[in-house]
Motif scaffolding. Structure first.
Motif, PDB file in Angstrom:
ATOM      1  N   THR A 169       0.814  -1.207   0.000  1.00 17.64           N
ATOM      2  CA  THR A 169       0.000   0.000   0.000  1.00 17.64           C
ATOM      3  C   THR A 169       0.850   1.260   0.000  1.00 17.64           C
ATOM      4  N   THR A 170       1.874   1.315   0.852  1.00 16.64           N
ATOM      5  CA  THR A 170       2.678   2.522   0.931  1.00 16.64           C
ATOM      6  C   THR A 170       3.481   2.746  -0.338  1.00 16.64           C
ATOM      7  N   VAL A 171       3.946   1.682  -0.955  1.00 13.48           N
ATOM      8  CA  VAL A 171       4.662   1.833  -2.225  1.00 13.48           C
ATOM      9  C   VAL A 171       3.731   2.429  -3.272  1.00 13.48           C
ATOM     10  N   GLN A 172       2.523   1.932  -3.328  1.00 13.85           N
ATOM     11  CA  GLN A 172       1.539   2.513  -4.227  1.00 13.85           C
ATOM     12  C   GLN A 172       1.268   3.977  -3.877  1.00 13.85           C
ATOM     13  N   ASN A 173       1.361   4.301  -2.581  1.00 11.16           N
ATOM     14  CA  ASN A 173       1.079   5.659  -2.148  1.00 11.16           C
ATOM     15  C   ASN A 173       2.176   6.638  -2.539  1.00 11.16           C
ATOM     16  N   VAL A 174       3.360   6.148  -2.894  1.00  9.75           N
ATOM     17  CA  VAL A 174       4.374   7.045  -3.445  1.00  9.75           C
ATOM     18  C   VAL A 174       3.823   7.728  -4.686  1.00  9.75           C
ATOM     19  N   LEU A 175       3.203   6.935  -5.566  1.00 14.97           N
ATOM     20  CA  LEU A 175       2.572   7.517  -6.749  1.00 14.97           C
ATOM     21  C   LEU A 175       1.340   8.325  -6.382  1.00 14.97           C
ATOM     22  N   GLY A 176       0.527   7.800  -5.448  1.00 14.04           N
ATOM     23  CA  GLY A 176      -0.687   8.511  -5.068  1.00 14.04           C
ATOM     24  C   GLY A 176      -0.385   9.890  -4.512  1.00 14.04           C
ATOM     25  N   SER A 177       0.603   9.968  -3.629  1.00 14.05           N
ATOM     26  CA  SER A 177       0.942  11.262  -3.026  1.00 14.05           C
ATOM     27  C   SER A 177       1.478  12.234  -4.070  1.00 14.05           C
ATOM     28  N   ARG A 178       2.290  11.728  -4.978  1.00 17.38           N
ATOM     29  CA  ARG A 178       2.861  12.589  -6.013  1.00 17.38           C
ATOM     30  C   ARG A 178       1.803  13.107  -6.968  1.00 17.38           C
ATOM     31  N   LEU A 179       0.999  12.191  -7.493  1.00 15.61           N
ATOM     32  CA  LEU A 179       0.170  12.514  -8.650  1.00 15.61           C
ATOM     33  C   LEU A 179      -1.205  13.045  -8.294  1.00 15.61           C
ATOM     34  N   ALA A 180      -1.643  12.870  -7.041  1.00 22.17           N
ATOM     35  CA  ALA A 180      -2.978  13.339  -6.660  1.00 22.17           C
ATOM     36  C   ALA A 180      -2.929  14.616  -5.832  1.00 22.17           C
ATOM     37  N   ASN A 181      -1.739  15.181  -5.643  1.00 26.79           N
ATOM     38  CA  ASN A 181      -1.613  16.390  -4.818  1.00 26.79           C
ATOM     39  C   ASN A 181      -0.815  17.445  -5.578  1.00 26.79           C
ATOM     40  N   ARG A 182      -1.494  18.496  -5.944  1.00 24.27           N
ATOM     41  CA  ARG A 182      -0.859  19.546  -6.736  1.00 24.27           C
ATOM     42  C   ARG A 182       0.316  20.189  -6.012  1.00 24.27           C
TER      43      ARG A 182
END
Length: 477
Positions: A169-182
């Motif tokens: 989950t946290t590895v996936q969240n590397v992309l989530g945090s980058r790409l979903a937060n301006r």
């Protein structure tokens, strides 16, 4: 969706600890139906009933938190075939049945070429898929040879070179945090980021795995696959979609952009070591060279560190540090993104500005942002940490990977050219270490690993990413 899974090496630790509980989790989640069949193939002289008993016992031990009916369903859906995995006839018996099959090679990587060669003769039903664990080969030439063998057997889309880190989950969240937060993506570059530490330091020692680990070592076991995959997710350009082509194309771009290390670079920018006897969390740990099953003549490392640079518009000037060690005093498993210091402090503070650090905790899963505020004393600064605990994952990492295999989605698997590029990056390191150009250092088990290299001027070694409240100035009240 394929409803037949065959595990070669079905009585091993991988099956017991991860694959069987993952299947039970899929069953509990409604992702496996009554038509699902599991075939275990191994060299033990067992029948299907004996294997079901073994499966039940391992599920009770490693998946006891899962519903009893889901565990029972997996055990009841199981049959066993005694097989020499290098024999085409035995493999044909293991995969016998109607329709395509997902074939999981839960085997030592050294066996992959001979098993795949045997599968050529045994034949696979049309539409079947093959799953291979890391490391994919032992070097670049091995990876290229395996890719050629696989290409003659099944299409690339049917090859799953799995790395369970990608499903965390946290590895996936590397992309989530980058790409979903301006707020993050505009500063996700070398102008603002000084260095990135990708760390998997663990208190675990060999734990009976010498037969595997002493032929691989920390560099191949962790850095070449898991940590390079994390590097790809941190450094990749935003993909158009998270589909398998777009995502994997961008990861390959990152690996291709890594500047290859020269011999001098390897000496200056890599380290290797192995643990001596010591105590870890109250347990006495023997020196690695004295562990049962270890051949000291191999001089295998249990600690590896590599500093890399990317030759790209976004990342030129940022240092990426990948490191992993065993038998250390504390677990540290994270991606730590260290931002550059502010250009000016108007507080009368005489020390170094404290950096902002965004930490993706891998195990346990968390997200922490280290900021700086005013300290208790006038004109001093103090650290502030904002931490979020991640919600429990919907599926365990291996559950997500197995579901993707059965559904035919290779997004989280490693493409053939990607596996080769990863070996290309580390080939200069492997060659230099083989020639002992980098000393094999030692550290006591239970310590924090290799001592820092001197930086001069009493400065802390780069990359430790530690905070300490600044001492008040001499004239502070």
């Amino acid at each position: 969706m394929i409803d037949r899974l065959v595990i070669l090496g079905a009585t091993g630790d991988l099956s017991a600890r991860y694959l069987l509980p993952a299947l039970a989790a899929l069953r509990a989640n409604g992702d496996l139906g009554d038509r699902f069949e599991l075939t275990g193939a191994s060299r033990e002289d067992w029948d299907s009933e004996r294997y079901r008993q073994w499966v039940t016992a391992r599920l009770d031990r490693h998946g006891g938190d899962l519903p009893a009916d889901a565990r029972a369903a997996v055990a009841n859906a199981t049959r066993y075939v005694r097989a020499d995995v290098t024999s085409p006839g035995d493999l044909a018996s293991a995969i016998a049945g109607e329709g395509p099959v997902a074939l999981y090679l839960a085997l030592p990587p050294a066996l992959f070429p001979v098993v795949i060669t045997a599968l050529h003769e045994a034949g696979l039903p049309e539409g079947s898929r093959i799953v291979l664990e890391k490391p994919f080969g032992e070097n670049l030439a091995d990876a290229q040879g395996l890719n050629r063998l696989l290409a003659e057997l099944v299409p690339e889309q049917a090859v799953f070179r799995v790395d369970h880190f990608l499903a965390m989950t946290t590895v996936q969240n590397v992309l989530g945090s980058r790409l979903a937060n301006r707020v993050l993506e505009p500063i996700w570059n070398s102008t603002h980021i000084a260095e990135v530490d990708i760390v998997w330091n663990e208190t675990l020692a060999l734990e009976g795995r010498a037969g595997y680990y002493d032929t691989v070592g920390a560099l191949k076991d962790m850095v070449q696959n898991h940590l390079l995959q994390l590097l790809c997710l941190v450094a990749m350009e935003p993909p158009v979609t998270l589909g398998e082509r777009d995502l994997r194309d961008r990861k390959v771009d990152v690996l291709r952009s890594v500047r290859l290390l020269t011999e001098d670079d390897v000496v200056r920018r890599t380290r290797r070591g192995r643990y001596l006897a010591g105590r870890v969390q109250g347990r006495d740990i023997p020196a690695y060279a004295d562990e049962e099953g270890v051949d000291p003549r191999r001089r295998m490392e249990t600690y590896a560190e590599v500093e890399l640079e990317l030759e790209s518009w976004r990342w030129s000037g940022t240092t990426f540090r990948l490191r992993s060690g065993k038998a250390l005093g504390t677990d540290r498993k994270e991606v730590a993104v260290r931002f550059r210091s502010v250009p000016h402090l108007p507080f009368g503070h005489t020390g170094e500005p404290l950096p902002n650090v965004l930490r993706f905790g891998l195990e346990p899963e968390s997200l922490t942002f280290d900021l700086t505020g005013i300290g208790a004393h006038p004109h001093t600064l103090a650290p502030l940490s904002l931490t979020a605990q991640m919600a429990p994952p919907h599926l365990p990492a291996y559950g997500r990977l197995l579901l993707d295999v059965l559904n035919g989605d290779p997004s989280l698997s490693i493409r053939g050219d990607e596996a080769e590029e990863a070996w290309r990056v580390l080939t200069p390191v492997l060659d230099a270490w083989e020639r002992d150009l980098v000393p094999l250092e030692e550290y006591p088990a239970g310590s924090e690993g290799l001592p820092p290299r001197p930086c001069g001027g009493g400065q802390q070694r780069r990359g430790e990413l530690l905070y300490a409240e600044a001492a008040p100035p001499a004239d502070a009240p």
